[in-house]
Design a protein around this motif. Sequence first.
Motif, PDB file in Angstrom:
ATOM      1  N   GLU A 110       0.866  -1.173   0.000  1.00  0.00           N
ATOM      2  CA  GLU A 110       0.000   0.000   0.000  1.00  0.00           C
ATOM      3  C   GLU A 110       0.910   1.233   0.000  1.00  0.00           C
ATOM      4  N   PRO A 111       1.248   1.729  -1.176  1.00  0.00           N
ATOM      5  CA  PRO A 111       2.235   2.821  -1.254  1.00  0.00           C
ATOM      6  C   PRO A 111       1.834   4.066  -0.491  1.00  0.00           C
ATOM      7  N   ALA A 112       0.533   4.404  -0.461  1.00  0.00           N
ATOM      8  CA  ALA A 112       0.118   5.622   0.237  1.00  0.00           C
ATOM      9  C   ALA A 112       0.454   5.555   1.725  1.00  0.00           C
ATOM     10  N   GLN A 113       0.324   4.382   2.321  1.00  0.00           N
ATOM     11  CA  GLN A 113       0.643   4.196   3.743  1.00  0.00           C
ATOM     12  C   GLN A 113       2.073   3.672   3.942  1.00  0.00           C
ATOM     13  N   ARG A 114       2.808   3.442   2.857  1.00  0.00           N
ATOM     14  CA  ARG A 114       4.141   2.841   2.914  1.00  0.00           C
ATOM     15  C   ARG A 114       4.113   1.581   3.796  1.00  0.00           C
ATOM     16  N   ARG A 115       3.221   0.690   3.430  1.00  0.00           N
ATOM     17  CA  ARG A 115       3.030  -0.549   4.188  1.00  0.00           C
ATOM     18  C   ARG A 115       3.133  -1.730   3.237  1.00  0.00           C
ATOM     19  N   ILE A 116       3.857  -2.753   3.655  1.00  0.00           N
ATOM     20  CA  ILE A 116       4.031  -3.958   2.862  1.00  0.00           C
ATOM     21  C   ILE A 116       3.775  -5.171   3.742  1.00  0.00           C
ATOM     22  N   VAL A 117       2.966  -6.090   3.226  1.00  0.00           N
ATOM     23  CA  VAL A 117       2.760  -7.391   3.869  1.00  0.00           C
ATOM     24  C   VAL A 117       3.221  -8.440   2.868  1.00  0.00           C
ATOM     25  N   LEU A 118       4.135  -9.312   3.290  1.00  0.00           N
ATOM     26  CA  LEU A 118       4.699 -10.274   2.335  1.00  0.00           C
ATOM     27  C   LEU A 118       4.861 -11.645   2.958  1.00  0.00           C
ATOM     28  N   ALA A 119       4.948 -12.627   2.093  1.00  0.00           N
ATOM     29  CA  ALA A 119       5.202 -14.017   2.498  1.00  0.00           C
ATOM     30  C   ALA A 119       6.034 -14.679   1.408  1.00  0.00           C
ATOM     31  N   GLY A 120       6.849 -15.629   1.819  1.00  0.00           N
ATOM     32  CA  GLY A 120       7.709 -16.315   0.865  1.00  0.00           C
ATOM     33  C   GLY A 120       7.652 -17.809   1.028  1.00  0.00           C
ATOM     34  N   ALA A 121       7.876 -18.510  -0.058  1.00  0.00           N
ATOM     35  CA  ALA A 121       7.924 -19.969  -0.052  1.00  0.00           C
ATOM     36  C   ALA A 121       9.269 -20.404  -0.617  1.00  0.00           C
ATOM     37  N   GLY A 122      10.195 -20.730   0.284  1.00  0.00           N
ATOM     38  CA  GLY A 122      11.513 -21.161  -0.147  1.00  0.00           C
ATOM     39  C   GLY A 122      12.306 -20.096  -0.852  1.00  0.00           C
ATOM     40  N   HIS A 123      11.972 -18.819  -0.636  1.00  0.00           N
ATOM     41  CA  HIS A 123      12.592 -17.747  -1.385  1.00  0.00           C
ATOM     42  C   HIS A 123      13.470 -16.882  -0.491  1.00  0.00           C
ATOM     43  N   ALA A 124      14.476 -16.248  -1.116  1.00  0.00           N
ATOM     44  CA  ALA A 124      15.387 -15.383  -0.372  1.00  0.00           C
ATOM     45  C   ALA A 124      14.649 -14.143   0.118  1.00  0.00           C
ATOM     46  N   THR A 169      12.037 -12.853   7.263  1.00  0.00           N
ATOM     47  CA  THR A 169      10.865 -13.655   6.891  1.00  0.00           C
ATOM     48  C   THR A 169      10.987 -15.038   7.500  1.00  0.00           C
ATOM     49  N   SER A 170       9.841 -15.700   7.673  1.00  0.00           N
ATOM     50  CA  SER A 170       9.841 -17.051   8.239  1.00  0.00           C
ATOM     51  C   SER A 170      10.337 -18.046   7.202  1.00  0.00           C
ATOM     52  N   LEU A 171      10.978 -19.099   7.681  1.00  0.00           N
ATOM     53  CA  LEU A 171      11.502 -20.127   6.790  1.00  0.00           C
ATOM     54  C   LEU A 171      10.373 -21.008   6.271  1.00  0.00           C
ATOM     55  N   SER A 172      10.459 -21.398   5.028  1.00  0.00           N
ATOM     56  CA  SER A 172       9.447 -22.265   4.442  1.00  0.00           C
ATOM     57  C   SER A 172      10.076 -23.061   3.315  1.00  0.00           C
ATOM     58  N   CYS A 187       1.287 -29.933   2.938  1.00  0.00           N
ATOM     59  CA  CYS A 187       0.526 -28.845   3.530  1.00  0.00           C
ATOM     60  C   CYS A 187       1.508 -27.718   3.838  1.00  0.00           C
ATOM     61  N   TRP A 188       1.308 -26.590   3.186  1.00  0.00           N
ATOM     62  CA  TRP A 188       2.266 -25.490   3.359  1.00  0.00           C
ATOM     63  C   TRP A 188       1.560 -24.280   3.940  1.00  0.00           C
ATOM     64  N   GLU A 189       2.160 -23.678   4.947  1.00  0.00           N
ATOM     65  CA  GLU A 189       1.700 -22.401   5.461  1.00  0.00           C
ATOM     66  C   GLU A 189       2.799 -21.816   6.318  1.00  0.00           C
ATOM     67  N   ALA A 190       3.098 -20.556   6.072  1.00  0.00           N
ATOM     68  CA  ALA A 190       4.069 -19.829   6.883  1.00  0.00           C
ATOM     69  C   ALA A 190       3.511 -18.445   7.130  1.00  0.00           C
ATOM     70  N   PRO A 191       3.737 -17.887   8.300  1.00  0.00           N
ATOM     71  CA  PRO A 191       3.160 -16.575   8.609  1.00  0.00           C
ATOM     72  C   PRO A 191       3.773 -15.479   7.741  1.00  0.00           C
ATOM     73  N   SER A 192       2.993 -14.453   7.502  1.00  0.00           N
ATOM     74  CA  SER A 192       3.481 -13.307   6.748  1.00  0.00           C
ATOM     75  C   SER A 192       4.178 -12.326   7.679  1.00  0.00           C
ATOM     76  N   VAL A 193       4.903 -11.401   7.101  1.00  0.00           N
ATOM     77  CA  VAL A 193       5.576 -10.357   7.871  1.00  0.00           C
ATOM     78  C   VAL A 193       5.158  -9.012   7.304  1.00  0.00           C
ATOM     79  N   GLU A 194       5.240  -7.987   8.119  1.00  0.00           N
ATOM     80  CA  GLU A 194       4.853  -6.644   7.710  1.00  0.00           C
ATOM     81  C   GLU A 194       6.013  -5.696   7.938  1.00  0.00           C
TER      82      GLU A 194
END
Length: 508
Positions: free
Chosen positions: A382-396, A411-414, A422-429
């Motif tokens: 959300e560029p107006a609020q300069r806010r990012i929520v992201l999640a990764g799957a096996g990614h740097a 970020t959490s390891l996945s 069954c895959w699920e890892a929490p997101s980070v902000e």
Amino acid sequence: MASNAPVGKPTDMSSPRLPKVAGIDSTVPAPPHTVAPLPGVPSAAPPSDAALPPGVLIQDRLASWVSDLTTLHELTERLIKTDSLDGALREMLGAGAALVGARRGMAVLEPADGLGPTSTIGLGLAHADLGTIETVPRGSGSYGRLLDGLPEADPPGAGLPEADPPGAGLPGNGPTAPRRPARVPEPIAIRDVRTEEGLDPRHREVAARLGYAASYALPLATEEAGRLGAAVWLYDEPAEPDERRRHLIGLYGRFATEHLARLLQVERARARVATVAEELLPSRLPRVPGVRLAVRHLTGPQGGGDWYDALPLSEGALGLAVGSVSGTGPSALAAMGRLRASLRAYAVMEGEDPVAVLSDLELLLRLTEPARSATALFAYAEPAQRRIVLAGAGHAPPLVVGDHRTEFVETSLSAPLGMLTCWEAPSVELSPAPGETVLLYTDGLLRRTGDATDRAFARLHAAASSVPRADRSDPGAVADHVLRTLLPGGLDPAVEGEDVVLLAARFE
């Protein structure tokens, strides 16, 4: 005119001699316009005088044949080591100059099918000299006559028997003859440009300006490969190769043409793969208020499965994604296209929850392509609020670059997509400060450095920290600096390896 008359008898061709081969030594001096043979390549001995005794004559001929075979073997060994069209053309020009006894030359790659690529390579000629030669009408220049005089390549199906005419196969009617391969033209020798008949005045003018008096042009064509181009060597004095030299350059030219034909097919295949890869990725990055985007995508020779995306979402939001599919080549490109298209659909439906987007992608990959794995990182911004929520799957993890900090996002390891049932890892902000740039990248950026993973991460951090302050306002300049620092030699297209994707997002 008297000024155009040749001075004396043209000098016969003979290359400088190396020490005796099998006891045979040449008695023919080398003309002043010839060049020394290639280093390490023995020079062939000419036929001995017919007045020698029969035994000596046979020995002389055998020694000459052995020397010729050795020369061709050395030259073809050098040629076969080239892996690019330009490299092969340059090697062919140099070897041909040694075989015909010339100092300068040029090669023109111009496939008859019109599909390219085309190029002109010079030996001992500057770029301006090549341009000057190209001002000669093609019908007057020897290489132009070779290029224009050869029939065009056969259409698809060439080499197969033509359709039988009515009545074929009936008594008294023979089978249809197979299609004949394209005719290969003969080489063209201009012994003296000043006195040669039929030359355009511009040809004589260019020859006088560049200081050459004769030429020998060889078609780069075979019956199987068709016409690929032509090569021409230039002499400082009136001359032409003798019969033996013509035979040697003819053998070498046929081998060189077949090698060029193979490299041409490889080059075209690489170009097609690169075109398909680019078409599967965004044609341009979106413009969203509050953020500036830049991307750098470098591909290997076979094309990999690395991809990126930037998708405008509702209410001024932006979806950013990078990922990599296992494997290379067309199959990886196809899988990459399907994965990216699916992620775009999931991002539109539930982009505010990156974990849900990647969970849906994991399920899709597991059901449709169980033998393939992939990594992905999705960020809802959300560029107006300069806010990012992201999640990764096996990614740097992403890297935040600013005036006051350069740090990786925790970020959490996945495991990668497709690796777990069954895959699920929490997101980070995270909240980038004004003027900070978030770098999303694929694993190829780290692996192309050739270092261990921990050292590669350290080098990436150091490269991002060293971005000049004047360049930090431009995300493209930030990405270019990081790439130049990590990969100073660029991405060698001849080296197998992963693609590199670097997506930079600068928040205002």
